[in-house]
Design a protein around this motif. Structure first.
Motif, mmCIF file in Angstrom:
data_model
loop_
_atom_site.group_PDB
_atom_site.id
_atom_site.type_symbol
_atom_site.label_atom_id
_atom_site.label_comp_id
_atom_site.label_asym_id
_atom_site.label_seq_id
_atom_site.Cartn_x
_atom_site.Cartn_y
_atom_site.Cartn_z
ATOM 1 N N MET A 1 8.355 -1.908 -43.495
ATOM 2 C CA MET A 1 9.267 -2.596 -42.582
ATOM 3 C C MET A 1 8.451 -3.438 -41.614
ATOM 4 S SD MET A 1 12.278 -0.968 -40.183
ATOM 5 C CE MET A 1 13.387 -0.610 -41.553
ATOM 6 N N ASN A 2 8.816 -4.678 -41.486
ATOM 7 C CA ASN A 2 8.087 -5.617 -40.646
ATOM 8 C C ASN A 2 8.551 -5.482 -39.195
ATOM 9 O OD1 ASN A 2 6.511 -7.727 -39.736
ATOM 10 N ND2 ASN A 2 8.008 -9.299 -40.349
ATOM 11 N N VAL A 3 7.950 -4.548 -38.480
ATOM 12 C CA VAL A 3 8.285 -4.296 -37.082
ATOM 13 C C VAL A 3 7.006 -3.995 -36.304
ATOM 14 C CG1 VAL A 3 10.650 -3.471 -37.407
ATOM 15 C CG2 VAL A 3 8.741 -1.870 -37.630
ATOM 16 N N THR A 4 7.069 -4.217 -35.017
ATOM 17 C CA THR A 4 5.961 -3.863 -34.137
ATOM 18 C C THR A 4 6.265 -2.504 -33.514
ATOM 19 O OG1 THR A 4 5.541 -6.187 -33.648
ATOM 20 C CG2 THR A 4 4.618 -4.554 -32.134
ATOM 21 N N THR A 5 5.330 -1.581 -33.612
ATOM 22 C CA THR A 5 5.542 -0.220 -33.116
ATOM 23 C C THR A 5 4.351 0.235 -32.273
ATOM 24 O OG1 THR A 5 4.433 1.054 -34.860
ATOM 25 C CG2 THR A 5 6.647 0.230 -35.357
ATOM 26 N N ASN A 6 4.481 1.415 -31.723
ATOM 27 C CA ASN A 6 3.380 2.066 -30.991
ATOM 28 C C ASN A 6 2.651 3.075 -31.875
ATOM 29 O OD1 ASN A 6 5.454 3.935 -31.159
ATOM 30 N ND2 ASN A 6 4.984 4.871 -29.171
ATOM 31 N N ALA A 7 2.650 2.861 -33.187
ATOM 32 C CA ALA A 7 2.091 3.848 -34.118
ATOM 33 C C ALA A 7 0.643 4.189 -33.796
ATOM 34 C CB ALA A 7 2.206 3.331 -35.552
ATOM 35 N N SER A 8 -0.134 3.219 -33.342
ATOM 36 C CA SER A 8 -1.551 3.481 -33.077
ATOM 37 C C SER A 8 -1.762 4.415 -31.890
ATOM 38 C CB SER A 8 -2.285 2.161 -32.826
ATOM 39 O OG SER A 8 -1.810 1.524 -31.654
#
Length: 299
Positions: A1-8
């Motif tokens: 999914m092409n989204v910006t997240t805080n995964a890092s």
């Protein structure tokens, strides 16, 4: 999914548990919606022959839990397993003939449910120790503040098709749309625990009780109409919840195949795309082979 997240910025934790045995009591029988008594297999243990992509209903079973049912013997540790495990997290077998096998979390019920390749599942038994690389709780979508993420690993989110559309809505591919009247047991519970049962998925109960959900499969991504799962589970017009079918056949009235919550928010925040291929079977086995967490594809 092409989204910006805080995964890092998410924390990964190694949780421990074990394959739990199937349980029963001396009374045995349960009662179906028309008063019929039955004794059928369902919760706990290892269920063979039912994996992601397989039909969720149509079995001689009750409260069907696909794959391995996992929990911890200590109550507080078990709550951590239940609340922190996210769909798509890697599950590794640490003892017994299947030691070294890797599967993935497909949802929560009374247990955390894990899908394994059939040969690995056949080698599992009650008491086998497992570790879960838990990551996902606290995941946020930077460009979609109205959408709350629940129980979804960063790796799964990255693998799902869709993402941020030019109009700012979140495109999500779903295998089925579930009407509000199908929502059964699970309402009122917090959305990090267990799942939501869906009524109206059994042709055998007659047309008067069918809501057209007989084709649901284990692992299907589904959209639940008028469901707000941000702070619990309840009916709220104008809201939408995205879930994944993690449990199957259930004969008790008001129950049925159950989705675990992944995304929830106002309906206007989403753009749904009907996609019969929107199922964990297309994505999660790849994630099980990735490094722990599997966030690499997420921005």
């Amino acid at each position: 999914m092409n989204v910006t997240t805080n995964a890092s910025r998410l924390v990964r934790q190694t949780l421990t548990g074990e394959v739990w045995p199937a349980l029963a009591d001396r009374h045995g029988y349960r009662i179906g919606p028309d008063g019929q008594p039955f004794v059928l297999p369902g919760m706990g243990g290892v269920t063979l022959g039912v994996q992601c992509g397989d039909p969720a209903t149509g079995y001689a079973a009750d409260h069907l839990e696909p794959g391995a049912s996992i929990r911890h013997s200590d109550q507080a540790a078990n709550m951590a397993v239940q609340f922190l495990s996210c769909v798509g997290n890697q599950v590794r077998v640490e003892s017994g003939p299947a030691a070294g096998a890797a599967g993935h979390v497909i949802g929560q019920h009374a247990y955390v449910l894990a899908d394994f390749a059939e040969a690995d599942a056949a080698a599992l038994t009650a008491g086998d120790a497992v570790t879960i690389t838990a990551v996902g709780q606290g995941l946020r979508l930077a460009d979609h503040p109205a959408v709350t993420v629940k129980n979804c690993s960063p790796g799964l989110l990255a693998a799902m098709p869709g993402g941020t559309r030019p109009d700012g809505s979140l495109e999500v591919h779903v295998a089925a749309r579930v009407p509000a009247e199908a929502i059964g047991a699970g309402v009122g519970m917090i959305s990090e625990y267990a799942n939501t049962d869906l009524m109206g998925a059994y042709e055998s109960l007659g047309a008067d009780l069918s809501l057209g959900l007989e084709s649901l499969r284990v692992g299907d991504i589904v959209a639940l109409a008028d469901q707000d799962h941000r702070y619990g589970r309840g009916h709220r017009p104008g809201y939408l919840t995205i879930g994944v079918i993690s449990t199957g056949q259930c004969l008790l009235f008001g129950r049925g195949p159950g989705p675990s919550t992944l995304l929830t928010g106002p309906s206007r925040a989403f753009q749904l795309v009907d996609d019969r291929d929107a199922n964990l079977a297309a994505w999660c086995h790849d994630e099980a082979a990735r490094p722990a967490g599997g966030e690499g594809a997420t921005r």
